[in-house]
Design a protein around this motif. Sequence first.
Motif, PDB file in Angstrom:
ATOM      1  N   ASP A 158       0.953  -1.328   0.033  1.00  0.00           N
ATOM      2  CA  ASP A 158       0.112   0.241  -0.098  1.00  0.00           C
ATOM      3  C   ASP A 158       0.832   1.265   0.105  1.00  0.00           C
ATOM      4  O   ASP A 158       2.129   1.325   0.729  1.00  0.00           O
ATOM      5  CB  ASP A 158      -0.966  -0.089   1.379  1.00  0.00           C
ATOM      6  N   PRO A 159       0.395   2.217  -0.437  1.00  0.00           N
ATOM      7  CA  PRO A 159       1.241   3.620  -0.596  1.00  0.00           C
ATOM      8  C   PRO A 159       1.735   4.252   0.659  1.00  0.00           C
ATOM      9  O   PRO A 159       2.614   5.019   0.851  1.00  0.00           O
ATOM     10  CB  PRO A 159       0.202   4.774  -1.454  1.00  0.00           C
ATOM     11  N   ILE A 160       0.878   4.026   1.808  1.00  0.00           N
ATOM     12  CA  ILE A 160       0.974   4.605   2.974  1.00  0.00           C
ATOM     13  C   ILE A 160       2.475   3.998   3.549  1.00  0.00           C
ATOM     14  O   ILE A 160       3.457   4.526   4.064  1.00  0.00           O
ATOM     15  CB  ILE A 160      -0.018   4.612   4.003  1.00  0.00           C
ATOM     16  N   SER A 161       2.348   2.650   3.663  1.00  0.00           N
ATOM     17  CA  SER A 161       3.668   2.005   3.927  1.00  0.00           C
ATOM     18  C   SER A 161       4.839   2.124   3.148  1.00  0.00           C
ATOM     19  O   SER A 161       5.891   2.181   3.736  1.00  0.00           O
ATOM     20  CB  SER A 161       3.554   0.463   3.829  1.00  0.00           C
ATOM     21  N   ARG A 162       4.617   2.299   1.842  1.00  0.00           N
ATOM     22  CA  ARG A 162       5.776   2.506   0.974  1.00  0.00           C
ATOM     23  C   ARG A 162       6.299   3.794   1.367  1.00  0.00           C
ATOM     24  O   ARG A 162       7.618   4.129   1.619  1.00  0.00           O
ATOM     25  CB  ARG A 162       5.618   2.407  -0.314  1.00  0.00           C
ATOM     26  N   GLU A 163       5.631   4.825   1.325  1.00  0.00           N
ATOM     27  CA  GLU A 163       6.309   6.273   1.669  1.00  0.00           C
ATOM     28  C   GLU A 163       6.602   6.203   3.068  1.00  0.00           C
ATOM     29  O   GLU A 163       7.507   7.272   3.440  1.00  0.00           O
ATOM     30  CB  GLU A 163       4.962   7.287   1.401  1.00  0.00           C
ATOM     31  N   GLY A 164       5.917   5.560   4.148  1.00  0.00           N
ATOM     32  CA  GLY A 164       6.718   5.749   5.243  1.00  0.00           C
ATOM     33  C   GLY A 164       7.895   5.133   5.308  1.00  0.00           C
ATOM     34  O   GLY A 164       8.882   5.776   5.844  1.00  0.00           O
ATOM     35  N   ALA A 165       8.431   4.204   4.689  1.00  0.00           N
ATOM     36  CA  ALA A 165       9.611   3.475   4.459  1.00  0.00           C
ATOM     37  C   ALA A 165      10.351   4.517   3.707  1.00  0.00           C
ATOM     38  O   ALA A 165      11.600   4.750   4.165  1.00  0.00           O
ATOM     39  CB  ALA A 165       9.758   2.230   3.884  1.00  0.00           C
ATOM     40  N   VAL A 166      10.093   5.078   2.818  1.00  0.00           N
ATOM     41  CA  VAL A 166      10.756   6.006   1.878  1.00  0.00           C
ATOM     42  C   VAL A 166      11.320   7.008   2.715  1.00  0.00           C
ATOM     43  O   VAL A 166      12.311   7.794   2.628  1.00  0.00           O
ATOM     44  CB  VAL A 166      10.283   6.363   0.722  1.00  0.00           C
ATOM     45  N   SER A 167      10.295   7.744   3.400  1.00  0.00           N
ATOM     46  CA  SER A 167      10.763   9.030   4.365  1.00  0.00           C
ATOM     47  C   SER A 167      11.722   8.573   5.450  1.00  0.00           C
ATOM     48  O   SER A 167      12.338   9.400   5.682  1.00  0.00           O
ATOM     49  CB  SER A 167       9.541   9.543   5.041  1.00  0.00           C
ATOM     50  N   GLN A 168      11.833   7.412   5.853  1.00  0.00           N
ATOM     51  CA  GLN A 168      12.667   6.920   6.575  1.00  0.00           C
ATOM     52  C   GLN A 168      14.226   6.807   5.927  1.00  0.00           C
ATOM     53  O   GLN A 168      14.999   7.156   6.737  1.00  0.00           O
ATOM     54  CB  GLN A 168      12.331   5.517   7.283  1.00  0.00           C
ATOM     55  N   LEU A 169      14.181   6.496   5.014  1.00  0.00           N
ATOM     56  CA  LEU A 169      15.385   6.320   4.180  1.00  0.00           C
ATOM     57  C   LEU A 169      15.918   7.608   3.577  1.00  0.00           C
ATOM     58  O   LEU A 169      17.340   7.774   3.432  1.00  0.00           O
ATOM     59  CB  LEU A 169      15.311   5.174   3.271  1.00  0.00           C
ATOM     60  N   ARG A 170      15.013   8.170   3.104  1.00  0.00           N
ATOM     61  CA  ARG A 170      15.376   9.539   2.269  1.00  0.00           C
ATOM     62  C   ARG A 170      16.358  10.602   3.130  1.00  0.00           C
ATOM     63  O   ARG A 170      15.921  10.830   4.231  1.00  0.00           O
ATOM     64  CB  ARG A 170      14.291  10.333   1.904  1.00  0.00           C
ATOM     65  N   GLY A 171      17.299  10.889   2.257  1.00  0.00           N
ATOM     66  CA  GLY A 171      18.258  11.845   3.382  1.00  0.00           C
ATOM     67  C   GLY A 171      19.415  11.008   3.810  1.00  0.00           C
ATOM     68  O   GLY A 171      20.380  11.755   4.610  1.00  0.00           O
ATOM     69  N   ARG A 172      19.326   9.775   4.389  1.00  0.00           N
ATOM     70  CA  ARG A 172      20.172   8.969   4.870  1.00  0.00           C
ATOM     71  C   ARG A 172      21.731   9.019   4.063  1.00  0.00           C
ATOM     72  O   ARG A 172      21.466   8.624   2.879  1.00  0.00           O
ATOM     73  CB  ARG A 172      19.852   7.741   5.237  1.00  0.00           C
ATOM     74  N   PRO A 173      22.648   9.207   4.544  1.00  0.00           N
ATOM     75  CA  PRO A 173      23.885   9.194   3.730  1.00  0.00           C
ATOM     76  C   PRO A 173      24.332   7.851   3.239  1.00  0.00           C
ATOM     77  O   PRO A 173      24.921   7.752   2.194  1.00  0.00           O
ATOM     78  CB  PRO A 173      25.015   9.912   4.666  1.00  0.00           C
ATOM     79  N   GLU A 174      24.040   6.595   3.698  1.00  0.00           N
ATOM     80  CA  GLU A 174      24.318   5.398   3.361  1.00  0.00           C
ATOM     81  C   GLU A 174      23.627   4.795   2.203  1.00  0.00           C
ATOM     82  O   GLU A 174      23.973   4.123   1.644  1.00  0.00           O
ATOM     83  CB  GLU A 174      24.140   4.394   4.581  1.00  0.00           C
ATOM     84  N   VAL A 175      22.267   5.328   1.840  1.00  0.00           N
ATOM     85  CA  VAL A 175      21.689   4.666   0.889  1.00  0.00           C
ATOM     86  C   VAL A 175      21.078   5.771  -0.042  1.00  0.00           C
ATOM     87  O   VAL A 175      21.268   6.988  -0.054  1.00  0.00           O
ATOM     88  CB  VAL A 175      20.241   4.138   1.771  1.00  0.00           C
ATOM     89  N   GLU A 176      20.709   5.235  -1.374  1.00  0.00           N
ATOM     90  CA  GLU A 176      20.066   6.117  -2.374  1.00  0.00           C
ATOM     91  C   GLU A 176      18.716   5.425  -2.748  1.00  0.00           C
ATOM     92  O   GLU A 176      18.837   4.163  -3.243  1.00  0.00           O
ATOM     93  CB  GLU A 176      20.955   6.178  -3.504  1.00  0.00           C
ATOM     94  N   VAL A 177      17.488   5.849  -2.512  1.00  0.00           N
ATOM     95  CA  VAL A 177      16.244   5.565  -2.676  1.00  0.00           C
ATOM     96  C   VAL A 177      15.997   5.543  -4.061  1.00  0.00           C
ATOM     97  O   VAL A 177      16.094   6.656  -5.026  1.00  0.00           O
ATOM     98  CB  VAL A 177      15.051   6.193  -1.956  1.00  0.00           C
TER      99      VAL A 177
END
Length: 233
Positions: A39-58
Motif C-alpha cells: 500500500d502507498p502509506i507503507s511505502r511512503e513511510g519507509a521511503v521517508s525513513q530512508l530519504r536523506g540518509r547518507p548510506e543509501v540512495e532510494v
Amino acid sequence: MLSSSRTPETGVAGIAAPSGAVPGIGTRRRIPVAVQAPDPISREGAVSQLRGRPEVEVRDEVSAAGTVALLIEDTLDEAALGRLRRIVRSEGARAVLVVGTIRETELLDVIECGVGAIVWRREATAHRLVQAVVAAHRGDGDLPADLLGRLISQVGTLHRGAAGRPGAPSLGLAPREVDVLRLVAEGLDTGEIASKLSYSERTVKNVMHGLTTRLHLRNRAHAVAYALREGYI
C-alpha cells in the motif's frame, strides 16, 4: 555475519526520525534501495525513513544488480513469497524483509528465498532499516534475536526428524567450513572468526565464498540454515 539485532529505538516506518550513521558505509558509496509495499502509506513511510540518509540512495525500482530491495509485508502468503523469489532470483537483488508477523513454517522458506535480513515492522526505525540494508548489501545475515532462536530450533527439529533416514543428502562440508559456519551462527564477524580460528580474514572470506558457491547458497544466513538442517552445527 549472521547476527541478531537489538535496537534501542522504537517506532514504525514513517514515524521515527533518522539517527546516527551505520558504521562501515560512508557517503561516497551509497547503496541503491528500492522499496516495495502492498500500500502507498507503507511505502511512503519507509521511503521517508530512508530519504536523506547518507548510506543509501532510494530508487523507484530494482534497476540493476547491487540494488537492495526492501519489501514490506504484514504477513506472508504465497503471493508474498513469490515476490521474494522473483526479486532475488530473477532480478538479482539483495532483499530485506520488513514484516509484521511470520510463522515458523514460513521462516525457512524466507531464508531459502535468499532473504538474509529481516526487520519487525514494530522495530522499523530509520537506523534499523539502514542497518539491515547494509547487512544485505554485504551478503551478511541480520535477524531479530527471537527469529534467530526460532530458526535454529526449527532446523534442529527438521534434522532430528530426518535423522537415520536412508539416502539422506550430505553437504560434504570440510571441517574448517563447519568451524567457520559454527562461529557465523554465533554472530561473530569475519575478524572475530579469524582470531578464534587463527586464520587470516582472507582465509575466512575464501572459505565462505567457496562453500556458498559450491553449494549454490545465496548468503551466510542461507549457509547456516543448510548446515543446521544437515546436522553439521
